[in-house]
Each structure stands twice: as C-alpha cells, then as structure tokens.
Design an enzyme around this catalytic site. Structure first.
Site, short mmCIF file in Angstrom:
data_model
loop_
_atom_site.label_atom_id
_atom_site.label_comp_id
_atom_site.label_asym_id
_atom_site.label_seq_id
_atom_site.Cartn_x
_atom_site.Cartn_y
_atom_site.Cartn_z
N HIS A 201 -20.92 23.31 -42.56
CA HIS A 201 -20.80 24.13 -41.36
C HIS A 201 -21.50 23.44 -40.17
O HIS A 201 -20.91 23.31 -39.08
CB HIS A 201 -21.43 25.49 -41.63
CG HIS A 201 -21.47 26.42 -40.45
ND1 HIS A 201 -20.60 27.47 -40.30
CD2 HIS A 201 -22.31 26.48 -39.39
CE1 HIS A 201 -20.89 28.12 -39.18
NE2 HIS A 201 -21.93 27.53 -38.61
N GLU A 202 -22.71 23.01 -40.39
CA GLU A 202 -23.47 22.41 -39.29
C GLU A 202 -22.86 21.09 -38.84
O GLU A 202 -22.82 20.79 -37.63
CB GLU A 202 -24.94 22.23 -39.68
CG GLU A 202 -25.68 23.51 -40.04
CD GLU A 202 -25.60 24.59 -38.97
OE1 GLU A 202 -25.36 24.25 -37.79
OE2 GLU A 202 -25.76 25.77 -39.31
N HIS A 205 -20.23 21.56 -36.31
CA HIS A 205 -20.76 21.62 -34.94
C HIS A 205 -21.01 20.22 -34.40
O HIS A 205 -20.73 19.94 -33.22
CB HIS A 205 -22.07 22.41 -34.91
CG HIS A 205 -21.92 23.89 -35.10
ND1 HIS A 205 -20.97 24.64 -34.45
CD2 HIS A 205 -22.63 24.77 -35.88
CE1 HIS A 205 -21.10 25.91 -34.80
NE2 HIS A 205 -22.09 26.01 -35.67
#
Length: 287
Positions: A201-202, A205
């Site tokens: 997920h990170e 980003h």
C-alpha cells in the site's frame, strides 16, 4: 508507456506536509494528503493516459526495476523490539514483487541496515530526518523502506513523487521513502495486517497513487478512471460494499490502495499501472 510533460511549474507538492491524522481502528495510513497542485498533475496524467488508450497504440512495457533498501530500526535486538529477521525481510520483498509483477515492476534488494536506537524506532519522536540522513541510500529512483518498532496509530506512511527529489542531499530526496510498522511484514504480530501488504500500500503512494476513497463519491476521486468511487475507507473485507450507490461499480475493496485486511487485497488496476508509470517516468526514472 512513456509520458512527457512540461510540469515544472506544477511539480511542487505536499512531500513536506504533516502526515494525515490517523484512524484509531483497523488499517491506518499516515501518508500526507495530496495538495491541489499534485492533484492537478494527476488529472493531467489522467487526460494523457486516456488519450493514449483512445489512440489504440500498443506499447511494449519493459520491466521497471527499482533498487530497494530495507532499514530495520529497532529498540533492541529482539524480535519484540522490532529486530526483523532476514527470513521476514525476504518474505516482505517477495510479497512486494508478487503484488507489482503483473504491472511490470520489480524490486531488487540492494542492501539492508539494522539499527538499534530507541528514539528512532518510535515514529513521532521528531527523529525522522535525523534517521533518514544517516540511513538513506541510493538516488530518488531508489526505494527506501524503514521498518520501525512503534508507529503510534499508523501502520505506515510514504511520500508521493515530487520535484526537487532529483537533487542529491535535498530535503525532498532525504525525506522520500516509506516508513512501516515492523509487525506488518509476513509473519508479523499485527492481526489482519501481517501479510506484508502495508508495505505494498505504501509503495503505491511512492509511485504516486492516492487512496481509492480519495475525494469520496464526487469529483475526480483518486483521478484513476477504473477505480470506482468510494465514500470512505474499507474495514475488513465487506464483499458487495457500495458506499457510492449513485456511481458505477462496487467499492474496490480488493484494491491495495484501500484499507482492507491483507487477506482481502488482490490488485492494482490497469489505470493505476498507467499512473505509476506516468509518475515514475516524469519524476523518478533517470534520477
């Protein structure tokens, strides 16, 4: 697929912003909110990506290989102190590669550091930049992931691609990277979030992706056309959730950029793949 844009005037963004206030329940990501200029860049990418699809052109995508550095920052040399084993880090790298492989992205681990420092191991103590100045490796195209013992109410956060990152020693470059709670790696102790997808997920980003629930049910949302509108973040894995019934599609609960359980995560979309390549080519490739 490569995009060329004259975006220098718009390239500043919220890389230096304070991480968003975390939720107290379930998955919680402290990544900074994208500011208006960064959203404008994403929307320009969306227009160019749509034009490319409409042209009917087919391009062969070479695999993007990302030099990766893992930094274990612990309060002691015990696992409970955050001192991750080689096997756990290998499992995390494999999880990351499996998630991004369908999108021609792979991560090559170039080095691992281990540091025992109780101050650095607790995010929120004010040592982020001190830690990163000491540990960060590579250039702006290199992914640095910091695994910390204590992240407060967050499971992780990461910074979006930004102008200024290509300048060696700049604040933007030093600050860049992802900070992740150590116990979210495969085999970790964080229930429902211990299959390694907090890092997935990170890193999304880091490639420029927003949360799927960005903007709620109205407006441009996350500025990716094939992620359905979503009013709020997901908790768990509620099959059939439709938080924006007036908009097409069910909530993208299986998308890595939602807040679902790790066991619920399955995909990035084709649109997210194009967006990752757009940001990579414009901000990180060649840096």
């Amino acid at each position: 697929m490569r995009f060329t844009f004259a975006l220098a005037a718009l390239a500043a963004h919220s890389a230096l912003a304070i991480p968003a206030k975390p939720s107290k329940h379930g998955f919680s990501c402290g990544a900074p909110e994208p500011d208006a200029e960064h959203i404008k860049i994403s929307q320009q990418f969306a227009q160019s990506e749509a034009a490319f699809r409409a042209s009917g052109n087919v391009s062969t995508r070479a695999v993007t290989t990302v030099d990766t550095y893992f930094h274990v920052v612990a309060s002691s040399t015990s696992l409970s102190g955050g001192y991750l084993t080689d096997a756990m880090l290998t499992a995390q790298l494999n999880t990351l590669n499996q998630a991004f492989a369908p999108h021609s992205i792979q991560f090559s681990l170039k080095g691992t550091t281990r540091t025992v420092n109780a101050n650095w191991a607790a995010d929120g103590n004010g040592y982020e930049m001190t830690m990163k100045r000491a540990l960060r490796k590579g250039t702006y195209r290199s992914l640095n992931v910091y695994f910390l013992r204590d992240m407060g109410n967050n499971l992780g956060y990461c910074y979006f691609p930004s102008s200024g990152g290509g300048t060696a020693g700049s604040t933007v470059q030093i600050r860049d990277g992802c900070t992740v709670l150590y116990s979210t790696v495969p085999g970790g102790s964080t229930t429902n979030y211990n299959r390694g997808h907090t890092t997935t997920h990170e890193v999304g980003h880091w490639f420029g992706l927003y949360h799927t629930f960005q903007g709620g049910c109205t407006g441009a949302g996350d500025s990716v056309s094939d992620t359905p509108a979503q009013a709020s973040s997901t908790s768990g894995c509620p099959i059939g959730r439709d938080s924006c019934p007036s908009a097409p599609g069910l909530d993208p609960i299986h998308n890595y950029m939602d807040y679902s359980y790790d066991s619920c995560y399955e995909e990035f979309t084709a649109g997210q793949r194009a967006r990752m390549q757009s940001f990579w080519n414009s901000y990180r490739a060649g840096k």
